[in-house]
Motif scaffolding. Structure first.
Motif, mmCIF file in Angstrom:
data_model
loop_
_atom_site.group_PDB
_atom_site.id
_atom_site.type_symbol
_atom_site.label_atom_id
_atom_site.label_comp_id
_atom_site.label_asym_id
_atom_site.label_seq_id
_atom_site.Cartn_x
_atom_site.Cartn_y
_atom_site.Cartn_z
ATOM 1 N N THR A 128 0.864 -1.175 0.000
ATOM 2 C CA THR A 128 0.000 0.000 0.000
ATOM 3 C C THR A 128 0.900 1.223 0.000
ATOM 4 N N ALA A 129 0.645 2.120 -0.925
ATOM 5 C CA ALA A 129 1.464 3.322 -1.069
ATOM 6 C C ALA A 129 1.427 4.166 0.201
ATOM 7 N N GLY A 130 2.528 4.884 0.429
ATOM 8 C CA GLY A 130 2.627 5.732 1.603
ATOM 9 C C GLY A 130 1.917 7.070 1.465
ATOM 10 N N SER A 131 1.504 7.429 0.248
ATOM 11 C CA SER A 131 0.774 8.690 0.055
ATOM 12 C C SER A 131 -0.325 8.502 -0.974
ATOM 13 N N ASP A 132 -1.318 9.387 -0.934
ATOM 14 C CA ASP A 132 -2.492 9.259 -1.803
ATOM 15 C C ASP A 132 -2.188 9.357 -3.290
ATOM 16 N N ASP A 133 -1.152 10.102 -3.654
ATOM 17 C CA ASP A 133 -0.860 10.291 -5.077
ATOM 18 C C ASP A 133 0.206 9.334 -5.615
ATOM 19 N N ALA A 134 0.706 8.434 -4.775
ATOM 20 C CA ALA A 134 1.763 7.510 -5.201
ATOM 21 C C ALA A 134 1.175 6.259 -5.855
ATOM 22 N N TYR A 184 9.739 -15.995 -10.316
ATOM 23 C CA TYR A 184 10.209 -17.354 -10.039
ATOM 24 C C TYR A 184 11.109 -17.780 -11.188
ATOM 25 N N LYS A 185 12.344 -18.119 -10.869
ATOM 26 C CA LYS A 185 13.336 -18.536 -11.870
ATOM 27 C C LYS A 185 13.420 -17.546 -13.031
ATOM 28 N N GLY A 186 13.438 -16.265 -12.692
ATOM 29 C CA GLY A 186 13.592 -15.225 -13.703
ATOM 30 C C GLY A 186 12.337 -14.864 -14.470
ATOM 31 N N GLU A 187 11.234 -15.532 -14.198
ATOM 32 C CA GLU A 187 9.978 -15.267 -14.912
ATOM 33 C C GLU A 187 8.963 -14.629 -13.966
ATOM 34 N N VAL A 188 8.344 -13.535 -14.393
ATOM 35 C CA VAL A 188 7.304 -12.888 -13.588
ATOM 36 C C VAL A 188 6.063 -13.770 -13.629
ATOM 37 N N ILE A 189 5.630 -14.198 -12.442
ATOM 38 C CA ILE A 189 4.445 -15.064 -12.389
ATOM 39 C C ILE A 189 3.202 -14.303 -11.933
ATOM 40 N N LYS A 190 3.386 -13.084 -11.406
ATOM 41 C CA LYS A 190 2.237 -12.266 -11.023
ATOM 42 C C LYS A 190 2.686 -10.822 -10.852
ATOM 43 N N SER A 191 1.836 -9.878 -11.285
ATOM 44 C CA SER A 191 2.108 -8.461 -11.046
ATOM 45 C C SER A 191 0.783 -7.703 -10.984
ATOM 46 N N HIS A 192 0.819 -6.570 -10.281
ATOM 47 C CA HIS A 192 -0.376 -5.749 -10.135
ATOM 48 C C HIS A 192 0.049 -4.340 -9.745
ATOM 49 N N THR A 193 -0.658 -3.344 -10.229
ATOM 50 C CA THR A 193 -0.370 -1.945 -9.922
ATOM 51 C C THR A 193 -1.585 -1.308 -9.263
ATOM 52 N N ALA A 194 -1.330 -0.447 -8.272
ATOM 53 C CA ALA A 194 -2.396 0.281 -7.581
ATOM 54 C C ALA A 194 -1.921 1.701 -7.312
ATOM 55 N N LYS A 195 -2.882 2.595 -7.100
ATOM 56 C CA LYS A 195 -2.541 3.986 -6.847
ATOM 57 C C LYS A 195 -3.191 4.456 -5.555
ATOM 58 N N GLY A 196 -2.402 5.169 -4.751
ATOM 59 C CA GLY A 196 -2.918 5.782 -3.539
ATOM 60 C C GLY A 196 -2.994 4.843 -2.354
ATOM 61 N N THR A 197 -3.390 5.414 -1.222
ATOM 62 C CA THR A 197 -3.454 4.643 0.027
ATOM 63 C C THR A 197 -4.740 3.837 0.168
ATOM 64 N N SER A 198 -5.719 4.079 -0.688
ATOM 65 C CA SER A 198 -6.989 3.361 -0.560
ATOM 66 C C SER A 198 -7.014 2.044 -1.335
ATOM 67 N N GLU A 199 -6.008 1.796 -2.155
ATOM 68 C CA GLU A 199 -5.962 0.554 -2.933
ATOM 69 C C GLU A 199 -4.586 -0.085 -2.777
ATOM 70 N N ALA A 200 -4.555 -1.398 -2.590
ATOM 71 C CA ALA A 200 -3.292 -2.113 -2.432
ATOM 72 C C ALA A 200 -2.934 -2.841 -3.717
ATOM 73 N N SER A 234 -1.755 -6.019 -4.965
ATOM 74 C CA SER A 234 -1.787 -7.338 -4.345
ATOM 75 C C SER A 234 -1.421 -8.412 -5.358
ATOM 76 N N CYS A 235 -0.428 -9.222 -5.015
ATOM 77 C CA CYS A 235 0.019 -10.312 -5.876
ATOM 78 C C CYS A 235 -0.005 -11.614 -5.104
ATOM 79 N N VAL A 236 -0.807 -12.568 -5.563
ATOM 80 C CA VAL A 236 -0.868 -13.910 -4.997
ATOM 81 C C VAL A 236 -0.767 -14.870 -6.172
ATOM 82 N N ALA A 237 0.202 -15.767 -6.119
ATOM 83 C CA ALA A 237 0.394 -16.724 -7.213
ATOM 84 C C ALA A 237 0.233 -18.147 -6.687
ATOM 85 N N VAL A 238 0.012 -19.064 -7.582
ATOM 86 C CA VAL A 238 -0.042 -20.480 -7.237
ATOM 87 C C VAL A 238 1.394 -20.972 -7.121
#
Length: 138
Positions: free
Chosen positions: A98-104, A112-128, A130-134
């Motif tokens: 969770t970002a430390g400021s509202d505009d961040a 895993y082994k050099g390959e991105v298995i999950k990614s997610h982007t959020a903005k501000g303190t009200s949204e996180a 969140s990355c959960v992979a199998v």
């Protein structure tokens, strides 16, 4: 015939609910222990949080069980933040920021082994972000 089927399904549902209330937690704990013991292999993942400023970061560092991991927290982590952890068996790689400021804006990434298995982007303190992979062992 439909009436008999409906009554049978209703009885099964009630029985299942009663069993769940009576001891599902214990059965689930034993099942989780069995799975953790059965899958002793370990694997490494790298968590990365990018953005500007700071973020509060929660992540699975390999503590607890596959079903109930104990998350660790890095409060006010300076970005970019990166951590490599060793997980066991079917434990799910998990990281949330969770970002430390509202505009961040923050982005989480699990590699895993050099390959991105999950990614997610959020903005501000009200949204996180969140990355959960199998687990790659699952």
């Amino acid at each position: 015939m439909k009436h008999l089927l409906r009554n049978t399904l209703s009885a099964l549902a009630v029985t299942g609910s009663a069993l769940a209330l009576a001891g599902c937690g214990a059965a689930e704990d034993k099942m989780t222990e069995g799975i953790d013991k059965a899958v002793k292999e370990t694997y490494e993942v790298t968590y990365e949080i990018t953005g500007s400023g700071t973020a509060s970061v929660d992540f699975n560092a390999g503590n607890g069980t596959a079903n109930e991991p104990r998350l660790e927290t890095a409060e006010d982590a300076a970005l970019p933040w990166k951590k490599t952890v060793t997980l066991k068996g079917i434990a799910a790689p998990t990281v949330q920021a969770t970002a430390g400021s509202d505009d961040a804006e923050v982005t989480c990434k699990i590699t895993y082994k050099g390959e991105v298995i999950k990614s997610h982007t959020a903005k501000g303190t009200s949204e996180a972000a969140s990355c959960v992979a199998v687990s790659p062992l699952a």
